[in-house]
Design an enzyme around this catalytic site. Structure first.
Site, PDB file in Angstrom:
ATOM      1  N   GLU A 124     -52.699  36.181 -46.470  1.00  0.00           N
ATOM      2  CA  GLU A 124     -52.561  37.630 -47.001  1.00  0.00           C
ATOM      3  C   GLU A 124     -52.982  38.948 -46.542  1.00  0.00           C
ATOM      4  O   GLU A 124     -51.573  39.140 -45.229  1.00  0.00           O
ATOM      5  CB  GLU A 124     -52.561  37.443 -48.281  1.00  0.00           C
ATOM      6  CG  GLU A 124     -52.833  36.515 -49.465  1.00  0.00           C
ATOM      7  CD  GLU A 124     -53.912  35.533 -49.550  1.00  0.00           C
ATOM      8  OE1 GLU A 124     -53.678  35.200 -50.319  1.00  0.00           O
ATOM      9  OE2 GLU A 124     -54.676  35.365 -48.708  1.00  0.00           O
ATOM     10  N   HIS A 156     -58.303  36.788 -44.864  1.00  0.00           N
ATOM     11  CA  HIS A 156     -57.323  35.749 -45.582  1.00  0.00           C
ATOM     12  C   HIS A 156     -55.750  35.728 -44.852  1.00  0.00           C
ATOM     13  O   HIS A 156     -55.831  36.699 -44.391  1.00  0.00           O
ATOM     14  CB  HIS A 156     -57.315  35.713 -47.243  1.00  0.00           C
ATOM     15  CG  HIS A 156     -58.821  35.977 -47.947  1.00  0.00           C
ATOM     16  ND1 HIS A 156     -58.791  35.882 -49.034  1.00  0.00           N
ATOM     17  CD2 HIS A 156     -59.904  35.509 -47.698  1.00  0.00           C
ATOM     18  CE1 HIS A 156     -60.050  35.127 -49.582  1.00  0.00           C
ATOM     19  NE2 HIS A 156     -60.852  34.850 -48.916  1.00  0.00           N
ATOM     20  N   CYS A 207     -57.171  40.355 -52.436  1.00  0.00           N
ATOM     21  CA  CYS A 207     -55.231  40.722 -50.826  1.00  0.00           C
ATOM     22  C   CYS A 207     -54.662  41.094 -52.219  1.00  0.00           C
ATOM     23  O   CYS A 207     -54.004  41.870 -51.398  1.00  0.00           O
ATOM     24  CB  CYS A 207     -55.194  38.556 -50.800  1.00  0.00           C
ATOM     25  SG  CYS A 207     -56.625  38.106 -48.867  1.00  0.00           S
ATOM     26  N   CYS A 229     -56.592  36.476 -53.868  1.00  0.00           N
ATOM     27  CA  CYS A 229     -58.140  36.480 -54.489  1.00  0.00           C
ATOM     28  C   CYS A 229     -57.738  38.134 -54.788  1.00  0.00           C
ATOM     29  O   CYS A 229     -56.667  39.020 -54.577  1.00  0.00           O
ATOM     30  CB  CYS A 229     -58.804  36.757 -53.263  1.00  0.00           C
ATOM     31  SG  CYS A 229     -59.308  37.301 -51.871  1.00  0.00           S
TER      32      CYS A 229
END
Length: 144
Positions: free
Chosen positions: A76, A74, A105, A102
């Site tokens: 992040e 992801h 993360c 999410c």
């Protein structure tokens, strides 16, 4: 009066960094969703990231069924791991991300010492945002 002025300045700054994160998301090779992240500390961009495959892997995020491959990182996570390889650190930084984090993360954000998260779009599951709030991390949604 100055408090309202400070809030307006912060909103404008947040909006600008979010637009930068949106532009950065365009670097993603993912088809289903392109996500960008900018990590800012003391008004300086210290890291950036977008969702995609790990270094050395082909830039294909989805499998033959159109589902995201399990090893796709992801935005992040990419921004946090990128700053970890630098001389900087993310303690008390703000993470600007185009989609709400999410749960996985969110855990990285907490452990990285990031104190504020600003995002535009809500992910279909908000457990990451809930975890950030539980950890007393300021979470702000701004619709551009």
């Amino acid at each position: 009066m100055s408090n309202n002025c400070d809030e307006q300045k912060q909103f404008l700054l947040d909006s600008r960094y979010l637009r930068m994160a949106q532009i950065w998301a365009e670097n993603s090779y993912c088809v289903r969703r392109k996500v960008g992240a900018i990590l800012v500390k003391d008004k300086m961009i210290i890291s950036d990231g977008y969702n995609g495959t790990p270094s050395g892997f082909e830039n294909v995020c989805e499998d033959e069924n159109g589902l995201t491959k399990p090893y796709v990182l992801h935005a992040e996570a990419n921004a946090i791991t990128k700053v970890a390889k630098s001389a900087n650190n993310s303690e008390h930084a703000t993470l600007y991300v185009t989609t709400s984090p999410c749960i996985e993360c969110a855990k990285l954000i907490i452990q990285a010492g990031i104190s504020r998260v600003v995002y535009t779009d809500s992910y279909r599951v908000l457990d990451g945002v809930e975890l950030l709030k539980k950890a007393n991390i300021e979470v702000v949604q701004i619709t551009l």
